[in-house]
Scaffold this motif. Structure first.
Motif, PDB file in Angstrom:
ATOM      1  N   ARG A 224       0.835  -1.202   0.000  1.00 41.92           N
ATOM      2  CA  ARG A 224       0.000   0.000   0.000  1.00 41.92           C
ATOM      3  C   ARG A 224       0.868   1.251   0.000  1.00 41.92           C
ATOM      4  N   ILE A 225       0.422   2.260  -0.726  1.00 39.86           N
ATOM      5  CA  ILE A 225       1.108   3.545  -0.701  1.00 39.86           C
ATOM      6  C   ILE A 225       0.782   4.231   0.619  1.00 39.86           C
ATOM      7  N   GLU A 226       1.818   4.429   1.431  1.00 39.45           N
ATOM      8  CA  GLU A 226       1.650   5.027   2.748  1.00 39.45           C
ATOM      9  C   GLU A 226       1.720   6.545   2.683  1.00 39.45           C
ATOM     10  N   GLN A 227       2.529   7.068   1.746  1.00 36.88           N
ATOM     11  CA  GLN A 227       2.670   8.517   1.618  1.00 36.88           C
ATOM     12  C   GLN A 227       3.375   8.833   0.305  1.00 36.88           C
ATOM     13  N   ILE A 228       2.984   9.934  -0.327  1.00 40.05           N
ATOM     14  CA  ILE A 228       3.674  10.464  -1.496  1.00 40.05           C
ATOM     15  C   ILE A 228       3.955  11.941  -1.231  1.00 40.05           C
ATOM     16  N   GLY A 229       5.173  12.365  -1.477  1.00 39.57           N
ATOM     17  CA  GLY A 229       5.498  13.772  -1.260  1.00 39.57           C
ATOM     18  C   GLY A 229       6.916  14.083  -1.681  1.00 39.57           C
ATOM     19  N   THR A 230       7.289  15.337  -1.539  1.00 43.93           N
ATOM     20  CA  THR A 230       8.662  15.742  -1.804  1.00 43.93           C
ATOM     21  C   THR A 230       9.558  15.198  -0.692  1.00 43.93           C
ATOM     22  N   PRO A 231      10.869  15.157  -0.929  1.00 41.84           N
ATOM     23  CA  PRO A 231      11.767  14.740   0.156  1.00 41.84           C
ATOM     24  C   PRO A 231      11.566  15.549   1.437  1.00 41.84           C
ATOM     25  N   GLU A 232      11.336  16.841   1.297  1.00 38.63           N
ATOM     26  CA  GLU A 232      11.094  17.680   2.471  1.00 38.63           C
ATOM     27  C   GLU A 232       9.826  17.257   3.208  1.00 38.63           C
ATOM     28  N   ASP A 233       8.747  16.980   2.454  1.00 37.93           N
ATOM     29  CA  ASP A 233       7.506  16.527   3.070  1.00 37.93           C
ATOM     30  C   ASP A 233       7.724  15.246   3.869  1.00 37.93           C
ATOM     31  N   ILE A 234       8.380  14.293   3.230  1.00 34.70           N
ATOM     32  CA  ILE A 234       8.572  12.984   3.863  1.00 34.70           C
ATOM     33  C   ILE A 234       9.424  13.117   5.120  1.00 34.70           C
ATOM     34  N   TRP A 235      10.456  13.939   5.046  1.00 33.80           N
ATOM     35  CA  TRP A 235      11.372  14.073   6.183  1.00 33.80           C
ATOM     36  C   TRP A 235      10.735  14.843   7.337  1.00 33.80           C
ATOM     37  N   LEU A 236      10.114  15.971   7.023  1.00 39.53           N
ATOM     38  CA  LEU A 236       9.580  16.823   8.087  1.00 39.53           C
ATOM     39  C   LEU A 236       8.217  16.359   8.581  1.00 39.53           C
ATOM     40  N   ARG A 237       7.422  15.766   7.695  1.00 39.42           N
ATOM     41  CA  ARG A 237       6.048  15.427   8.057  1.00 39.42           C
ATOM     42  C   ARG A 237       5.705  13.998   7.647  1.00 39.42           C
TER      43      ARG A 237
END
Length: 379
Positions: A224-237
């Motif tokens: 399952r896709i848990e999250q999609i985002g920019t590297p900054e999104d994934i790291w900070l949030r």
């Protein structure tokens, strides 16, 4: 540093997966995958072993058929299209080199398969340049049986990169290389991909690798896709505890506990400590249903404190891993929780020392203890 973010503006752009699922023998390995990769974009597909990364790449390449859902390339439904008609280049994690062909001929093979009237005069030069970048030019005449695992991996990578496909799939392309070469080739490969018009999926179990190579990151866990985002999104949030545990060196510390209402405050209580949540985190706590919660402590937001400090978490030094400029210190609390931090302050620190741990309030995250989903309040 990644290239500027590119985004698909219409369904006719790049690679698109809609509700793709895959079941093997009544076991669902991919569940309703929705992904869009723009022309020229590198999407890092990050997930642990067994998450379904290779199966997803094989579906895009046409080597597996989805149980449901559709795959589109530049607006054309290619779900039932034969692999040879898709013009999707895939580097296999298992290399899949032709054992009777030399390194150079393996790299040349996909060009010959599509050549009409012979290869262009510049093909040989391009192959030599690519082999040089990957540091295997001196191995051009060797057979796969004469190569190490890392050399085989770079040969398979060169065979994928030499093509001009509709989409490029790199399945763990540098996982078997030493750390110094991995660091070098991440930058070199990104330079090559930055100049390409096709969408690329770079699959890896290494969260830090994904952060360094992807314009965006898709986190795949248990199909399952848990999250999609920019590297900054994934790291900070990070969207969940599962995502938070994938990224970082070392990954985020996660402490299970419960929320308690105080007099005009909200406390987080676990077996190792009780903490009054700072205002931003207290506001986020209102999004959590029930009392169960996880507190995330970033290792780079923790500091050691020698001396009596009631506000610090009481711990004992459990292990010290020195890396020259910094060390990763593992601490154990009296109830048995392990906490890792990254610090250069290890002078005179010994195993068994009693130390306190202070935390920066802006490096704390809160997650729902039932769902594992993050609780955020955006200003």
């Amino acid at each position: 540093m990644t290239a500027p973010l590119k985004s698909c503006k219409t369904a006719a752009d790049g690679l698109q997966l809609l509700n793709v699922s895959k079941t093997f023998d009544q076991t669902e390995v991919l569940h309703d995958i929705d992904l869009t990769v723009a022309p020229g974009e590198v999407l890092a597909l990050v997930g642990p072993s067994g998450a379904g990364k290779t199966t997803l790449c094989r579906i895009i390449a046409g080597l597996e058929t989805p149980s449901s859902g559709q795959c589109y390339m530049n607006g054309t439904d290619m779900t039932a299209m034969p692999p040879g008609d898709r013009r999707v280049a895939m580097m296999f994690e298992s290399y899949a080199l032709y054992p009777h062909l030399s390194v150079g001929d393996n790299v040349r093979s996909p060009l010959l398969a599509r050549a009409k009237g012979g290869l262009p005069p510049t093909a040989g030069q391009h192959i030599e340049q690519l082999l040089a970048v990957l540091e295997i030019a001196h191995l051009s005449d060797r057979l796969p049986s004469e190569l190490s695992g890392g050399q085989k991996q770079r040969t398979a990578l060169a065979r994928a990169l030499i093509q001009n496909p509709n989409a490029l799939l790199l399945d763990e392309p540098i996982s078997h290389l030493d750390a110094k070469l991995r660091h070098k080739l991440r930058g070199e490969i990104r330079q090559i991909l930055n100049a390409r018009p096709h969408p690329t999926i770079w699959s890896t179990p290494d969260g830090l690798e994904g952060l360094s190579v992807g314009d965006r990151i898709a986190v795949l866990i248990a199909g399952r896709i848990e999250q999609i985002g920019t590297p900054e999104d994934i790291w900070l949030r990070p969207a969940s505890v599962k995502v938070a545990r994938l990224f970082g060196d070392p990954p985020m510390n996660i402490l299970p506990g419960e929320l308690q209402d105080g007099q005009g405050r909200i406390d987080f209580h676990c077996r190792s400590m009780t903490m009054t949540l700072p205002p931003a985190l207290a506001a986020s706590a209102k999004a959590i249903k029930g009392r169960a919660a996880f507190l995330g402590l970033r290792p780079n937001g923790l500091t050691l404190h020698r001396g009596d400090d009631q506000s610090a978490i009481a711990t004992t030094v459990y292990s010290i891993e020195s890396f020259g400029k910094y060390a990763i210190v593992t601490l154990i609390t009296p109830p048995g929780d392990l906490i890792k931090l990254k610090t250069a302050d290890v002078q005179d620190l010994k195993l068994g020392d009693d130390v306190g741990v202070r935390y920066a309030s802006d490096q704390l995250l809160l997650f729902d203890g039932t769902t594992g989903r993050a609780a955020y309040v955006y200003s």
